[in-house]
Write a protein that holds these residues in place. Structure first.
Motif, PDB file in Angstrom:
ATOM      1  N   HIS A  57       0.852  -1.189   0.000  1.00  0.00           N
ATOM      2  CA  HIS A  57       0.000   0.000   0.000  1.00  0.00           C
ATOM      3  C   HIS A  57       0.891   1.244   0.000  1.00  0.00           C
ATOM      4  CE1 HIS A  57       0.814  -0.538   4.297  1.00  0.00           C
ATOM      5  NE2 HIS A  57       0.712   0.768   4.375  1.00  0.00           N
ATOM      6  N   VAL A  58       0.309   2.357  -0.369  1.00  0.00           N
ATOM      7  CA  VAL A  58       1.021   3.626  -0.431  1.00  0.00           C
ATOM      8  C   VAL A  58       0.327   4.601   0.502  1.00  0.00           C
ATOM      9  CG1 VAL A  58       1.652   5.578  -1.909  1.00  0.00           C
ATOM     10  CG2 VAL A  58       1.716   3.253  -2.819  1.00  0.00           C
ATOM     11  N   SER A  59       1.122   5.362   1.219  1.00  0.00           N
ATOM     12  CA  SER A  59       0.579   6.399   2.087  1.00  0.00           C
ATOM     13  C   SER A  59       1.221   7.722   1.688  1.00  0.00           C
ATOM     14  CB  SER A  59       0.902   6.063   3.544  1.00  0.00           C
ATOM     15  OG  SER A  59       0.498   7.113   4.384  1.00  0.00           O
ATOM     16  N   VAL A  60       0.396   8.712   1.420  1.00  0.00           N
ATOM     17  CA  VAL A  60       0.898  10.027   1.026  1.00  0.00           C
ATOM     18  C   VAL A  60       0.302  11.047   1.986  1.00  0.00           C
ATOM     19  CG1 VAL A  60       1.043  11.721  -0.826  1.00  0.00           C
ATOM     20  CG2 VAL A  60       1.034   9.289  -1.378  1.00  0.00           C
ATOM     21  N   ALA A  61       1.180  11.835   2.603  1.00  0.00           N
ATOM     22  CA  ALA A  61       0.715  12.818   3.586  1.00  0.00           C
ATOM     23  C   ALA A  61       1.491  14.118   3.397  1.00  0.00           C
ATOM     24  CB  ALA A  61       0.939  12.270   4.993  1.00  0.00           C
ATOM     25  N   PRO A  62       0.908  15.224   3.829  1.00  0.00           N
ATOM     26  CA  PRO A  62       1.627  16.498   3.715  1.00  0.00           C
ATOM     27  C   PRO A  62       2.848  16.511   4.634  1.00  0.00           C
ATOM     28  CG  PRO A  62      -0.487  16.801   4.840  1.00  0.00           C
ATOM     29  CD  PRO A  62      -0.418  15.373   4.399  1.00  0.00           C
ATOM     30  N   THR A  63       3.852  17.284   4.264  1.00  0.00           N
ATOM     31  CA  THR A  63       5.029  17.432   5.117  1.00  0.00           C
ATOM     32  C   THR A  63       4.623  18.181   6.376  1.00  0.00           C
ATOM     33  OG1 THR A  63       5.629  19.487   4.007  1.00  0.00           O
ATOM     34  CG2 THR A  63       6.630  17.453   3.168  1.00  0.00           C
ATOM     35  N   SER A  64       5.441  18.133   7.382  1.00  0.00           N
ATOM     36  CA  SER A  64       5.077  18.747   8.660  1.00  0.00           C
ATOM     37  C   SER A  64       4.796  20.235   8.521  1.00  0.00           C
ATOM     38  CB  SER A  64       6.177  18.507   9.690  1.00  0.00           C
ATOM     39  OG  SER A  64       7.396  19.062   9.243  1.00  0.00           O
ATOM     40  N   GLY A  65       5.545  20.934   7.671  1.00  0.00           N
ATOM     41  CA  GLY A  65       5.308  22.340   7.468  1.00  0.00           C
ATOM     42  C   GLY A  65       4.236  22.627   6.435  1.00  0.00           C
ATOM     43  N   GLY A  66       3.893  21.605   5.656  1.00  0.00           N
ATOM     44  CA  GLY A  66       2.881  21.766   4.635  1.00  0.00           C
ATOM     45  C   GLY A  66       3.317  22.558   3.418  1.00  0.00           C
TER      46      GLY A  66
END
Length: 107
Positions: free
Chosen positions: A92-101
């Motif tokens: 599976h793949v998980s894509v999330a914003p960086t901590s600073g966005g």
């Protein structure tokens, strides 16, 4: 390394990927390395010879040997995912914003 050597290792990097590549390339290489490690661990649990396992995965034995030695250069993330499915895994793949966005800037 001797005491007169001015070489220092920077603590600014999380890992070698971050030190060597642009942010986007580092993430891709890191994902491929993690997926390949998980796949190698799964394959190591399978019964049979390398030739038999390679046949089950739909590849030739020399290619399986490269994979088991960790030669990531010859495998795309796509091919690692396909092999993982054939080996009985569910990638599976998980894509999330960086901590600073904030978006990364290409180097």
């Amino acid at each position: 390394m001797n005491d007169d050597d001015d070489t220092t290792i920077s603590e600014d990097y999380e890992d070698a990927f971050q030190a060597l590549y642009s942010e986007d390339e580092a993430e891709l290489r890191r994902a491929r390395a993690y997926a390949m490690r998980a796949l190698r661990q799964q394959i190591a649990q399978l019964d049979g010879t390398q030739r038999q396992i390679a046949a089950r995965l739909g590849i030739k034995q020399p290619r399986l040997n490269l994979l088991m030695r960790g030669d990531a250069g010859g495998f795309s993330l796509d091919s690692i995912f396909k092999l993982a499915v054939r080996a009985g895994m569910r990638p599976h793949v998980s894509v999330a914003p960086t901590s600073g966005g904030t978006p990364a800037v290409a180097r």
